[in-house]
Design an enzyme around this catalytic site. Structure first.
Site, PDB file in Angstrom:
ATOM      1  N   ALA A 278      79.096  74.700 -17.502  1.00  0.00           N
ATOM      2  CA  ALA A 278      79.909  74.698 -16.176  1.00  0.00           C
ATOM      3  C   ALA A 278      79.924  73.373 -15.799  1.00  0.00           C
ATOM      4  O   ALA A 278      80.777  73.085 -14.727  1.00  0.00           O
ATOM      5  CB  ALA A 278      79.035  75.519 -15.156  1.00  0.00           C
TER       6      ALA A 278
ATOM      7  N   CYS B  72      67.828  70.413 -12.308  1.00  0.00           N
ATOM      8  CA  CYS B  72      68.936  69.245 -12.332  1.00  0.00           C
ATOM      9  C   CYS B  72      68.439  68.078 -11.303  1.00  0.00           C
ATOM     10  O   CYS B  72      69.215  67.057 -11.711  1.00  0.00           O
ATOM     11  CB  CYS B  72      70.231  69.755 -11.938  1.00  0.00           C
ATOM     12  SG  CYS B  72      70.480  71.247 -12.734  1.00  0.00           S
TER      13      CYS B  72
ATOM     14  N   GLN C 213      75.632  80.590 -10.712  1.00  0.00           N
ATOM     15  CA  GLN C 213      74.262  81.538 -10.234  1.00  0.00           C
ATOM     16  C   GLN C 213      74.727  82.723  -9.909  1.00  0.00           C
ATOM     17  O   GLN C 213      73.963  83.633  -9.441  1.00  0.00           O
ATOM     18  CB  GLN C 213      73.501  80.511  -9.401  1.00  0.00           C
ATOM     19  CG  GLN C 213      72.956  79.262  -9.739  1.00  0.00           C
ATOM     20  CD  GLN C 213      71.873  79.465 -10.855  1.00  0.00           C
ATOM     21  OE1 GLN C 213      71.493  80.563 -10.936  1.00  0.00           O
ATOM     22  NE2 GLN C 213      71.762  78.399 -11.378  1.00  0.00           N
TER      23      GLN C 213
END
Ligand code: PMP
Length: 363
Positions: free
Chosen positions: A68, A311, A177
């Site tokens: 992604a 992240c 998500q």
């Protein structure tokens, strides 16, 4: 071992592993080859495209990417490049994953006017996004479900309203998500396999047919020139198998969430940061205990959670701040994210360990 960090990544499901292995053993031709082996590989890709489109409930095009991060880069830069003659205004949010927010920074440096909205500034974030789009806006980019708290933005409401008023504004959605959990609405939708029990290293970008997009990667012209490079057929096959194996309806996440919250609500000094959020992500602050201390304490007990977002390791998350979480609470935020493999017992173990951690470390 209890794995509760499924928003970071999920364990590949048996179906995905089986599909990848079978492909590597039997269907390893280059999909661009003209012989039968190539054709067989091409068929696998075509069938997974159909599977993903069916799950999205859409018609259009699917481009496979390395994940992604690449899908988001392709959507944001690709749309900006394709549309820059028409205008230079872009609307986005302050809670995007870095794979959207960093490309946005680059575009701002190049002279695009990038307007970024914070959910904490509005009572109704969907209305705020809709109202921020004007006739000069070429691109609206937002996320369906935030990876740090699970915060939901209703893409159906935003997409329909924006397209009704400004049909020529391209709408991009980071659907990572939300995929398989909520319905996703946009012209461009980014997906990642490893969040839905597929394998890391493959993602997809959905594109509605009429939407203009320019490639970021140039080379052999695979995938209609939109994303050159030999397609990773085995990862794509696993992606398709994971989508097929993902249940249509899940009650488990809300049950696990309910159990966890029931305990947390009884304790002093717990702040719930997940509001208006999906059931599978619960972000909360344990006041008086820093995230990393709690994370490593839980890890010693074989329980894996995340501090804020995997992240943004080590930094105070600007995303939590844009969602209205104070720096102090962000510093003690714990993110628990469930998978279909988790059980009520996992939550009980987590709760026990958390209460022990609080007793030991709270200052
Ligand atoms: N967007 C969101 C919302 C994510 O959670 C992630 C993964 N943390 C990404 C994009 C990037 O996905 P990938 O790991 O496939 O590059």
């Amino acid at each position: 071992m209890i794995y509760l960090d499924n928003a970071a990544t999920t364990k590949p499901c048996a179906e995905a592993i089986q599909a990848a292995v079978s492909c590597m053993e039997k269907c390893y031709g280059n999909p661009s080859s003209l012989h039968n082996m190539g054709i067989e590989s091409e068929k696998v890709i075509a069938s997974v495209k159909k599977t993903i489109l069916r799950r999205l409930n859409k018609e259009g095009e699917i481009y496979f990417t390395s994940g992604a991060t690449e899908s988001n880069n392709l959507a944001v830069f690709g749309a900006a490049k394709a549309l820059k003659r028409r205008g230079n205004r872009i609307v986005t949010t302050a809670i995007e994953h870095p794979s959207v927010s960093e490309p946005m920074k680059k575009l701002a440096e190049e002279g695009f006017e990038v307007v970024s909205l914070k959910p904490c500034d509005y009572d109704n974030f969907e209305d705020a996004l809709i109202n921020a789009v004007d006739e000069k806006t070429i691109l609206l980019s937002f996320m369906a479900v935030n990876n740090e708290t699970g915060f939901i933005t209703d893409s159906k409401k935003v997409y329909n309203a924006v397209k009704k008023r400004f049909p020529s504004c391209t709408v991009h959605l980071d659907g990572v998500q939300g995929f398989c959990k909520t319905q996703l609405f946009a012209d461009l939708i980014s997906l990642s396999a490893h969040k839905i029990y597929g394998i890391k290293g493959v993602g997809a970008l959905y594109k509605a047919k009429p939407v203009r997009l320019l490639p970021n990667v140039y080379g052999g012209g695979q995938q209609g020139g939109m994303r050159s490079g030999t397609e990773p057929v085995e990862l794509i096959a696993a992606f398709g198998a994971a989508v097929n194996a993902y249940p249509e309806k899940i009650t488990k996440f809300s049950e696990l969430r309910h159990t966890l919250l029931q305990h947390l609500e009884q304790w002093e000094g717990i702040i719930l940061n997940s509001k208006n959020s999906v059931d599978n992500i619960v972000n909360f602050s344990v006041q008086g205990v820093r995230s990393e201390i709690m994370l490593h304490f839980l890890e010693e007990k074989g329980i894996y959670v995340s501090s804020g977002s995997a992240c943004s390791r080590g930094k105070i998350s600007p995303v939590l701040s844009a969602l209205g979480v104070s720096d102090k609470n962000a510093d003690s935020a714990v993110r628990v994210s469930f998978s279909l493999n988790n059980t009520e017992n996992d939550i009980k173990e987590l709760v026990l360990a958390l209460s022990e951690g609080i007793k030991r470390f709270r200052r």
